[in-house]
Scaffold this motif. Structure first.
Motif, PDB file in Angstrom:
ATOM      1  N   ILE A  75       1.009 -42.768  10.157  1.00  0.00           N
ATOM      2  CA  ILE A  75       0.188 -41.807  10.419  1.00  0.00           C
ATOM      3  C   ILE A  75       0.443 -41.168  11.827  1.00  0.00           C
ATOM      4  N   LEU A  76       0.614 -42.559  13.019  1.00  0.00           N
ATOM      5  CA  LEU A  76       1.153 -42.808  13.898  1.00  0.00           C
ATOM      6  C   LEU A  76       2.022 -42.286  14.058  1.00  0.00           C
ATOM      7  N   LYS A  77       3.181 -42.048  13.231  1.00  0.00           N
ATOM      8  CA  LYS A  77       4.419 -41.846  13.493  1.00  0.00           C
ATOM      9  C   LYS A  77       4.595 -40.278  13.225  1.00  0.00           C
ATOM     10  N   THR A  78       3.825 -39.682  12.504  1.00  0.00           N
ATOM     11  CA  THR A  78       3.269 -37.994  12.129  1.00  0.00           C
ATOM     12  C   THR A  78       2.427 -37.854  13.512  1.00  0.00           C
ATOM     13  N   LEU A  79       1.843 -38.676  14.139  1.00  0.00           N
ATOM     14  CA  LEU A  79       0.825 -37.850  15.105  1.00  0.00           C
ATOM     15  C   LEU A  79       2.641 -37.925  16.562  1.00  0.00           C
ATOM     16  N   GLY A  80       2.931 -38.157  16.192  1.00  0.00           N
ATOM     17  CA  GLY A  80       3.931 -38.628  17.410  1.00  0.00           C
ATOM     18  C   GLY A  80       4.733 -36.988  17.344  1.00  0.00           C
ATOM     19  N   THR A  81       5.418 -37.136  16.390  1.00  0.00           N
ATOM     20  CA  THR A  81       5.903 -36.288  15.458  1.00  0.00           C
ATOM     21  C   THR A  81       5.495 -34.761  15.747  1.00  0.00           C
ATOM     22  N   VAL A  82       4.469 -34.459  15.407  1.00  0.00           N
ATOM     23  CA  VAL A  82       3.433 -33.355  16.052  1.00  0.00           C
ATOM     24  C   VAL A  82       2.959 -32.679  17.486  1.00  0.00           C
ATOM     25  N   TYR A  83       3.009 -34.031  18.537  1.00  0.00           N
ATOM     26  CA  TYR A  83       2.561 -34.038  19.494  1.00  0.00           C
ATOM     27  C   TYR A  83       4.799 -33.307  20.020  1.00  0.00           C
ATOM     28  N   LEU A  84       5.037 -34.250  19.938  1.00  0.00           N
ATOM     29  CA  LEU A  84       6.395 -33.300  20.623  1.00  0.00           C
ATOM     30  C   LEU A  84       6.615 -32.242  20.162  1.00  0.00           C
ATOM     31  N   ASP A 109      -3.775 -28.676  36.491  1.00  0.00           N
ATOM     32  CA  ASP A 109      -4.830 -29.668  34.797  1.00  0.00           C
ATOM     33  C   ASP A 109      -4.923 -31.233  36.074  1.00  0.00           C
ATOM     34  N   GLY A 110      -6.490 -31.462  35.747  1.00  0.00           N
ATOM     35  CA  GLY A 110      -7.528 -32.021  36.788  1.00  0.00           C
ATOM     36  C   GLY A 110      -6.756 -33.522  36.362  1.00  0.00           C
ATOM     37  N   PRO A 111      -7.034 -34.315  37.374  1.00  0.00           N
ATOM     38  CA  PRO A 111      -6.347 -36.121  36.967  1.00  0.00           C
ATOM     39  C   PRO A 111      -6.629 -36.031  35.587  1.00  0.00           C
ATOM     40  N   LYS A 112      -7.809 -36.310  34.863  1.00  0.00           N
ATOM     41  CA  LYS A 112      -8.130 -36.710  34.151  1.00  0.00           C
ATOM     42  C   LYS A 112      -7.254 -36.726  32.500  1.00  0.00           C
ATOM     43  N   LYS A 113      -6.830 -35.217  33.064  1.00  0.00           N
ATOM     44  CA  LYS A 113      -5.799 -34.819  31.752  1.00  0.00           C
ATOM     45  C   LYS A 113      -4.325 -35.392  32.031  1.00  0.00           C
ATOM     46  N   LEU A 114      -4.317 -34.850  33.091  1.00  0.00           N
ATOM     47  CA  LEU A 114      -2.705 -35.725  33.841  1.00  0.00           C
ATOM     48  C   LEU A 114      -2.679 -36.901  33.091  1.00  0.00           C
ATOM     49  N   PHE A 115      -3.517 -37.786  33.702  1.00  0.00           N
ATOM     50  CA  PHE A 115      -3.593 -39.452  33.227  1.00  0.00           C
ATOM     51  C   PHE A 115      -3.409 -39.582  31.721  1.00  0.00           C
ATOM     52  N   THR A 116      -4.549 -38.494  30.776  1.00  0.00           N
ATOM     53  CA  THR A 116      -4.950 -38.460  29.417  1.00  0.00           C
ATOM     54  C   THR A 116      -3.224 -38.020  28.211  1.00  0.00           C
ATOM     55  N   ILE A 117      -2.413 -37.129  28.888  1.00  0.00           N
ATOM     56  CA  ILE A 117      -1.431 -36.480  28.226  1.00  0.00           C
ATOM     57  C   ILE A 117      -0.476 -38.078  28.938  1.00  0.00           C
ATOM     58  N   GLY A 118      -0.457 -38.291  29.921  1.00  0.00           N
ATOM     59  CA  GLY A 118       0.713 -39.191  29.985  1.00  0.00           C
ATOM     60  C   GLY A 118       1.139 -40.447  29.453  1.00  0.00           C
ATOM     61  N   PHE A 119      -0.926 -40.701  29.232  1.00  0.00           N
ATOM     62  CA  PHE A 119      -1.268 -42.139  28.094  1.00  0.00           C
ATOM     63  C   PHE A 119      -0.530 -41.711  26.772  1.00  0.00           C
ATOM     64  N   LEU A 120      -0.886 -40.885  26.155  1.00  0.00           N
ATOM     65  CA  LEU A 120      -0.960 -40.478  24.587  1.00  0.00           C
ATOM     66  C   LEU A 120       0.781 -39.795  24.508  1.00  0.00           C
ATOM     67  N   THR A 121       1.235 -40.135  25.577  1.00  0.00           N
ATOM     68  CA  THR A 121       3.033 -39.401  25.616  1.00  0.00           C
ATOM     69  C   THR A 121       3.667 -40.676  25.505  1.00  0.00           C
ATOM     70  N   ASN A 122       3.604 -41.694  25.720  1.00  0.00           N
ATOM     71  CA  ASN A 122       3.843 -43.210  25.497  1.00  0.00           C
ATOM     72  C   ASN A 122       2.742 -43.889  24.424  1.00  0.00           C
ATOM     73  N   VAL A 123       1.628 -43.876  24.328  1.00  0.00           N
ATOM     74  CA  VAL A 123       0.764 -44.219  22.901  1.00  0.00           C
ATOM     75  C   VAL A 123       1.972 -43.912  21.592  1.00  0.00           C
ATOM     76  N   LEU A 124       1.529 -42.087  21.512  1.00  0.00           N
ATOM     77  CA  LEU A 124       1.628 -41.553  20.390  1.00  0.00           C
ATOM     78  C   LEU A 124       3.170 -41.894  20.213  1.00  0.00           C
ATOM     79  N   ASN A 125       4.366 -42.870  21.061  1.00  0.00           N
ATOM     80  CA  ASN A 125       5.681 -43.479  20.101  1.00  0.00           C
ATOM     81  C   ASN A 125       5.479 -44.571  20.178  1.00  0.00           C
ATOM     82  N   PRO A 126       5.907 -44.289  18.268  1.00  0.00           N
ATOM     83  CA  PRO A 126       6.306 -46.211  17.732  1.00  0.00           C
ATOM     84  C   PRO A 126       7.357 -46.372  18.077  1.00  0.00           C
ATOM     85  N   LYS A 127       8.310 -45.192  18.266  1.00  0.00           N
ATOM     86  CA  LYS A 127       9.813 -46.199  18.109  1.00  0.00           C
ATOM     87  C   LYS A 127       9.480 -47.196  19.807  1.00  0.00           C
TER      88      LYS A 127
END
Length: 211
Positions: A75-84, A109-127
């Motif tokens: 599930i985590l790998k799929t989410l990361g792949t789709v996001y990339l 992009d507002g600060p909230k969106k910038l922070f959130t996407i930066g966070f998800l870019t890292n978290v949604l990477n099982p590697k």
């Protein structure tokens, strides 16, 4: 405490890891150039928090449990792949905005969106989790004290190195916009190169296996 000579070797390894191109670097460069270094720094804060998330997971053994369950890992790998793949499409879609083009419309992009996407870019990477899970144990020894303390120590060191290197990248990337503004040909090359890299990372992640 981990001996200094072991810690220095870990610092070198962590430095090599962070300078290797990946989703975090791509996102930070794009936001730093299109929206300025302030936006890049906000995005960097999100990326750093993503590292802290992985560190806490590893330190308390939760990541080991996650990777031990095939369904959870998939599930985590799929989410990361789709996001990339989504990011790759955004780079080349019709009328897409070049990431090296400075935004003159004032619509950022507002600060909230910038922070959130930066966070998800890292978290949604099982590697990242796999790296921590396979790399940290090489430097942790029971005779050095608490395993939890050693894991957190390594995590803090790695996060500091990642922050320092990416901070420099954010400050430097903003200046690249001047070059690309006067070279439209390289803008097209950049967009397709970026999409290719993101697609490659997505495919590589899709075929990765839990260790």
């Amino acid at each position: 405490m981990i001996p200094l000579h072991d810690l220095l070797f870990f610092v070198l390894a962590a430095l090599i890891l962070v300078i290797s191109p990946g989703p975090n670097m791509i996102y930070l460069i794009s936001k730093s150039i299109t929206q300025g270094k302030k936006s890049g720094l906000i995005s960097l804060a999100g990326v750093v928090c993503g590292f802290l998330f992985h560190i806490v997971m590893v330190s308390f053994g939760l990541t080991a449990v996650l990777l031990a369950v095939p369904v959870a890992y998939t599930i985590l790998k799929t989410l990361g792949t789709v996001y990339l793949l989504y990011l790759a499409y955004q780079a080349i879609k019709p009328k897409s905005k070049n990431i090296f083009e400075v935004d003159s419309t004032g619509r950022h992009d507002g600060p909230k969106k910038l922070f959130t996407i930066g966070f998800l870019t890292n978290v949604l990477n099982p590697k990242v989790a796999i790296f921590y899970l396979s790399f940290f144990p090489q430097f942790i020894r029971p005779e050095y004290g608490s395993v939890l303390t050693q894991s957190l120590e390594l995590g803090v060191v790695q996060t500091f190195i990642s922050f320092s290197v990416n901070f420099i990248i954010v400050l430097t990337a903003a200046k690249v916009a001047v070059f690309f503004a006067g070279n439209p040909f390289w803008v097209k090359v950049q967009k397709w190169f970026m999409a290719s890299v993101l697609t490659f990372l997505a495919v590589k992640m899709a075929f990765s296996k839990a260790k």
